[in-house]
Design a protein around this motif. Structure first.
Motif, PDB file in Angstrom:
ATOM      1  N   ILE A 197       0.873  -1.171   0.000  1.00  0.00           N
ATOM      2  CA  ILE A 197       0.000   0.000   0.000  1.00  0.00           C
ATOM      3  C   ILE A 197       0.906   1.215   0.000  1.00  0.00           C
ATOM      4  CG2 ILE A 197      -1.709   1.331   1.303  1.00  0.00           C
ATOM      5  CD1 ILE A 197      -2.686  -1.410   2.416  1.00  0.00           C
ATOM      6  N   GLU A 198       0.782   2.026  -1.041  1.00  0.00           N
ATOM      7  CA  GLU A 198       1.606   3.228  -1.143  1.00  0.00           C
ATOM      8  C   GLU A 198       0.981   4.345  -0.319  1.00  0.00           C
ATOM      9  OE1 GLU A 198       3.448   4.506  -5.057  1.00  0.00           O
ATOM     10  OE2 GLU A 198       2.028   6.165  -4.694  1.00  0.00           O
ATOM     11  N   VAL A 199       1.854   5.113   0.328  1.00  0.00           N
ATOM     12  CA  VAL A 199       1.428   6.263   1.120  1.00  0.00           C
ATOM     13  C   VAL A 199       2.080   7.501   0.527  1.00  0.00           C
ATOM     14  CG1 VAL A 199       1.278   7.257   3.442  1.00  0.00           C
ATOM     15  CG2 VAL A 199       1.439   4.766   3.160  1.00  0.00           C
ATOM     16  N   GLN A 200       1.270   8.505   0.266  1.00  0.00           N
ATOM     17  CA  GLN A 200       1.777   9.768  -0.242  1.00  0.00           C
ATOM     18  C   GLN A 200       1.727  10.784   0.900  1.00  0.00           C
ATOM     19  OE1 GLN A 200      -1.282   8.543  -1.897  1.00  0.00           O
ATOM     20  NE2 GLN A 200      -0.080   7.118  -3.112  1.00  0.00           N
ATOM     21  N   ILE A 201       2.878  11.325   1.253  1.00  0.00           N
ATOM     22  CA  ILE A 201       2.985  12.286   2.349  1.00  0.00           C
ATOM     23  C   ILE A 201       3.058  13.677   1.727  1.00  0.00           C
ATOM     24  CG2 ILE A 201       4.264  12.941   4.423  1.00  0.00           C
ATOM     25  CD1 ILE A 201       3.338   9.969   4.443  1.00  0.00           C
ATOM     26  N   TRP A 202       2.057  14.502   1.978  1.00  0.00           N
ATOM     27  CA  TRP A 202       1.936  15.808   1.331  1.00  0.00           C
ATOM     28  C   TRP A 202       2.445  16.949   2.193  1.00  0.00           C
ATOM     29  CZ3 TRP A 202       1.043  15.727  -3.698  1.00  0.00           C
ATOM     30  CH2 TRP A 202       0.448  14.587  -4.240  1.00  0.00           C
ATOM     31  N   SER A 203       3.319  16.637   3.110  1.00  0.00           N
ATOM     32  CA  SER A 203       3.899  17.631   4.013  1.00  0.00           C
ATOM     33  C   SER A 203       5.340  17.218   4.314  1.00  0.00           C
ATOM     34  CB  SER A 203       3.087  17.679   5.312  1.00  0.00           C
ATOM     35  OG  SER A 203       3.733  18.447   6.283  1.00  0.00           O
ATOM     36  N   ASP A 204       6.143  18.179   4.733  1.00  0.00           N
ATOM     37  CA  ASP A 204       7.510  17.862   5.142  1.00  0.00           C
ATOM     38  C   ASP A 204       7.591  17.489   6.618  1.00  0.00           C
ATOM     39  OD1 ASP A 204       8.860  18.173   2.685  1.00  0.00           O
ATOM     40  OD2 ASP A 204       8.740  20.354   2.879  1.00  0.00           O
ATOM     41  N   ASN A 205       6.455  17.523   7.304  1.00  0.00           N
ATOM     42  CA  ASN A 205       6.404  17.125   8.720  1.00  0.00           C
ATOM     43  C   ASN A 205       5.817  15.735   8.839  1.00  0.00           C
ATOM     44  OD1 ASN A 205       7.362  19.651   9.661  1.00  0.00           O
ATOM     45  ND2 ASN A 205       5.330  20.492   9.370  1.00  0.00           N
ATOM     46  N   PRO A 206       6.386  14.831   9.514  1.00  0.00           N
ATOM     47  CA  PRO A 206       7.649  14.872  10.259  1.00  0.00           C
ATOM     48  C   PRO A 206       8.869  14.470   9.427  1.00  0.00           C
ATOM     49  CG  PRO A 206       6.608  12.785  10.697  1.00  0.00           C
ATOM     50  CD  PRO A 206       5.699  13.532   9.731  1.00  0.00           C
ATOM     51  N   ILE A 207       8.724  14.375   8.108  1.00  0.00           N
ATOM     52  CA  ILE A 207       9.777  13.863   7.223  1.00  0.00           C
ATOM     53  C   ILE A 207      11.125  14.547   7.463  1.00  0.00           C
ATOM     54  CG2 ILE A 207      10.496  13.604   4.812  1.00  0.00           C
ATOM     55  CD1 ILE A 207       8.147  11.730   5.716  1.00  0.00           C
ATOM     56  N   ASN A 208      11.106  15.873   7.603  1.00  0.00           N
ATOM     57  CA  ASN A 208      12.383  16.600   7.720  1.00  0.00           C
ATOM     58  C   ASN A 208      13.264  16.116   8.857  1.00  0.00           C
ATOM     59  OD1 ASN A 208      12.109  18.178   5.457  1.00  0.00           O
ATOM     60  ND2 ASN A 208      11.245  19.921   6.546  1.00  0.00           N
ATOM     61  N   LYS A 209      12.671  15.635   9.924  1.00  0.00           N
ATOM     62  CA  LYS A 209      13.521  15.182  11.040  1.00  0.00           C
ATOM     63  C   LYS A 209      14.190  13.832  10.750  1.00  0.00           C
ATOM     64  CE  LYS A 209      10.338  12.971  14.315  1.00  0.00           C
ATOM     65  NZ  LYS A 209       9.711  13.110  15.611  1.00  0.00           N
ATOM     66  N   TYR A 210      13.776  13.149   9.683  1.00  0.00           N
ATOM     67  CA  TYR A 210      14.375  11.860   9.317  1.00  0.00           C
ATOM     68  C   TYR A 210      15.365  11.985   8.152  1.00  0.00           C
ATOM     69  CZ  TYR A 210      10.956   9.769  12.360  1.00  0.00           C
ATOM     70  OH  TYR A 210      10.215   9.411  13.458  1.00  0.00           O
ATOM     71  N   LYS A 211      15.420  13.166   7.537  1.00  0.00           N
ATOM     72  CA  LYS A 211      16.381  13.382   6.457  1.00  0.00           C
ATOM     73  C   LYS A 211      17.763  13.572   7.040  1.00  0.00           C
ATOM     74  CE  LYS A 211      13.760  15.525   2.739  1.00  0.00           C
ATOM     75  NZ  LYS A 211      13.647  16.737   1.929  1.00  0.00           N
ATOM     76  N   ARG A 212      18.772  13.234   6.256  1.00  0.00           N
ATOM     77  CA  ARG A 212      20.153  13.470   6.716  1.00  0.00           C
ATOM     78  C   ARG A 212      20.566  14.872   6.378  1.00  0.00           C
ATOM     79  NH1 ARG A 212      23.468   8.567   4.364  1.00  0.00           N
ATOM     80  NH2 ARG A 212      21.804   7.100   4.424  1.00  0.00           N
TER      81      ARG A 212
END
Length: 179
Positions: free
Chosen positions: A164-179
């Motif tokens: 099941i694909e998930v599309q995340i339309w925000s940078d939260n909380p993604i930014n805290k997991y980026k290097r």
């Protein structure tokens, strides 16, 4: 529920081809074809980026019509629960696992299966989840009805849906997991 993001350790997580100009994205794909011919994305067709951008716009518009909140033009991609198949896509495979509670549910949409075959005119099997975007509560009902694709179709024998694909339309909380 956990959402997983698979990536190549040498590149890093959440590096999105849709965030760069299309000509640059095509160059990146060509580099994969030349330098890493055995990885999944090396096999992308010539018009992959045009198709991807088309589907992303389609999904974004359907998601907004359902009341979704969009702060990015292109989504970050994740999947529901672990997908053994996706973990084989990269030479130096790694993943990030994030509990769904970290997300604002109004910023995430779902497709039952990868969005490309879900919306492709080439896949015409009349399954109820084709050409549909789901909100969180809706995907829970679909999961209850059909289960997780990686459980019943791990090898792709029964169709294109393998996660099941998930599309995340925000940078939260993604930014805290980026290097």
């Amino acid at each position: 529920m956990y959402l997983y993001h698979y990536y190549d350790k040498s590149i890093g997580p959440f590096m999105n081809l849709s965030d760069i100009p299309i000509d640059e994205a095509k160059k990146v794909l060509n580099e994969f074809k030349q330098n890493k011919p055995n990885v999944q994305c090396a096999g992308r067709h010539v018009e992959y980026m045009e198709t991807r951008l088309y589907y992303e716009e389609l999904i974004r518009n359907l998601f907004i019509k359902k009341g979704g909140s969009v702060t990015r033009n292109a989504p970050h991609y994740m999947v529901v629960e672990h997908s053994p198949w996706l973990s084989t896509w990269y030479e130096n495979s790694a993943y990030i696992k994030i509990p769904i509670e970290e997300f604002d549910l109004k910023t995430i949409s779902f497709t039952y299966g990868d969005s490309h075959p879900t919306f492709s005119p080439k896949v015409d099997d009349s399954k109820e989840y084709r050409k549909k975007v789901y909100m969180y509560d809706e995907i829970l009902a679909i999961i209850k009805k059909y289960g997780l694709p990686q459980d019943w179709n791990h090898d792709g024998k029964f169709g294109p849906e393998r996660y099941i694909e998930v599309q995340i339309w925000s940078d939260n909380p993604i930014n805290k997991y980026k290097r």
